[in-house]
Write a protein that holds these residues in place. Sequence first.
Motif, short mmCIF file in Angstrom:
data_model
loop_
_atom_site.label_atom_id
_atom_site.label_comp_id
_atom_site.label_asym_id
_atom_site.label_seq_id
_atom_site.Cartn_x
_atom_site.Cartn_y
_atom_site.Cartn_z
N PRO A 334 48.97 31.87 36.20
CA PRO A 334 47.64 31.56 36.60
C PRO A 334 47.56 32.29 37.97
O PRO A 334 48.36 32.20 38.83
CB PRO A 334 47.88 30.12 36.79
N HIS A 335 46.17 32.73 38.19
CA HIS A 335 45.78 33.21 39.30
C HIS A 335 44.44 32.74 39.57
O HIS A 335 43.54 32.81 38.83
CB HIS A 335 45.65 34.76 39.42
N PRO A 337 40.76 32.90 40.94
CA PRO A 337 40.06 34.12 41.35
C PRO A 337 39.21 33.82 42.69
O PRO A 337 39.26 32.76 43.29
CB PRO A 337 38.92 33.96 40.15
N LYS A 338 38.96 35.15 43.33
CA LYS A 338 38.12 35.17 44.48
C LYS A 338 36.92 35.98 44.46
O LYS A 338 36.81 36.86 43.55
CB LYS A 338 39.35 36.01 45.34
N GLY A 362 43.73 39.32 43.26
CA GLY A 362 43.67 38.55 42.06
C GLY A 362 44.65 39.15 40.90
O GLY A 362 45.56 39.97 41.43
N ALA A 363 44.38 38.91 39.85
CA ALA A 363 45.45 39.12 38.69
C ALA A 363 45.43 40.54 38.36
O ALA A 363 44.25 41.26 38.41
CB ALA A 363 45.04 38.09 37.55
N ARG A 417 38.03 36.35 36.52
CA ARG A 417 38.64 37.62 37.29
C ARG A 417 37.95 37.42 38.67
O ARG A 417 36.94 36.78 39.23
CB ARG A 417 38.09 38.86 36.59
N SER A 418 38.90 38.03 39.80
CA SER A 418 38.22 38.06 40.93
C SER A 418 37.40 39.25 41.02
O SER A 418 37.03 40.22 40.35
CB SER A 418 39.33 38.57 41.99
N GLN A 510 43.27 38.23 53.26
CA GLN A 510 44.43 37.05 52.95
C GLN A 510 44.31 36.18 53.95
O GLN A 510 45.03 35.08 53.56
CB GLN A 510 45.40 38.10 52.70
#
Length: 514
Positions: A334-335, A337-338, A362-363, A417-418, A510
């Motif tokens: 799992p990621h 999203p941004k 992101g992923a 998705r990011s 970040q």
Amino acid sequence: MEQAKIVEFMSRAAAYDPAPAVIDRIETHASFVFLAGDFAYKLKRAVRLPFLDFSTLEKRHQACLNELRLNSRTAPQLYLEVVPLAVDADGKLRLRGPGEPVDWVLVMRRFDQKGLYDLMAHEGRLKLESMRELASEVSALHRAADRTLTSDQGVAPLEAIVSEHEDVLKKLADDVFPRASADALISRTRTAMDELRPLLKHRTNTGFVRQCHGDLHLGNIVEIRGKPVLFDALEFDDRLATIDVLYDLGFLLMDLGKQHLAAHANALLNSYLDRSETANLIGLAALPLFLSMRAVIRAKVALLRAEHATPVQAAKARDQARELFELAGLFLAPHAPKLIALGGLSGSGKSTIARAIAHEIGAFPGAVIVRSDVERKRLFGVEFHATLPQSAYTPEASALVYAVCRKRARFALEGGRSVIVDAVHAKAEEREAIAALAGEYGVAFKGLWLDLPADLLKERVANRVGDVSDATPSVVSEQLSYDLGPMDFDCVETSGSVMEVAQRCLERVQQGIL
């Protein structure tokens, strides 16, 4: 006639006219390929495997014809004809000879093996810029491909593959792959399949399941005269190649990831999305599953190759399979999203920086890039590099462009998705609207304002070649008079190298993301 005798015949110069000085033979689990002079001759193995059946002359003939038909879509310059291998009246084998065919051969034009994308990637010669042209080729194939009329084609075959993968992973547990890792991968895959079933059905019913390439990895792409050519499409079962277009693309993305070319994969994905239907943004929710399944398929092929290899080659193939199984698990991790908004006047480097940092966010393969210049061209129905009239830049038109950008960002966020939205964002309400979108979806947000002295802005814009933006130095002069209002985006100075600026932006994303 035993196929071993046919292989022996095809390995001799006398089989060909004119006779070549050297014949190179390539063997795979499904074919023999004989490289002779300017041509390549493919002979299907007389085998029956779990996923293909070439056990009869009729089936091999049909597979050759199908391969010629399918590859004529993308590589007509390579795929030439299907010819018989026959026994003449004297009992001698002849290529294109009279008599009853004992086998069939697909004739292709040879190409320089150094142009294969997998070799180029391995040797560090695969250019990032070539991903744009590759995306154009893949999207053109997908647009023209036949749609399925079978409502369950996008789900049932995938479920069958998932079940087969479970059986393989259970069998290999504690041998090639640790049991705990195998169990975790099985669980994650099954959960993803269950969650995505409604989306996959919807994509089938809305035309996204088509007869694609089916085997779209780096080894099946070659650079000829500076352009990528897709070849060796899956020919032995049309049902296996009638798949979701993102599952087809996912094989190539996975292969780039395996080669540690995340920036290439991100460039390919974003270039493809720029050229494809908007609904593919929501379909990206299925991409992690597609990537994982493709990695397992490649692992299985590696293990199949190991069965017919020397001990050293077999050990290497098993190591590759192990790496691919591990990669399959990572794709399903799992990621969160941004949403990143890049603002700044024309020439400040927004698009360059977006491309430079997207694969880091992101992923895998990174963030979706939504660029206002691209959306404006799409909105007005022109090619990306066409110049729009001034009427396309009215306040009303620009407001619509920003709304479209937020809509595409919304779809990508719904796909898990990011997203990076690349637009000037000169108005406070534009910056507020993109931040509000992040709040609506409960995702992390960061706004960055890229800043550069006026003379450098104009210089960069004046030196652009082949860019989608219509900005000119006079446009920059106009933008410099804007009242930006309260600036709630973080300001980043963009003089210096792309790498330096990208690193500064990543640090802001970040460390200070909201």
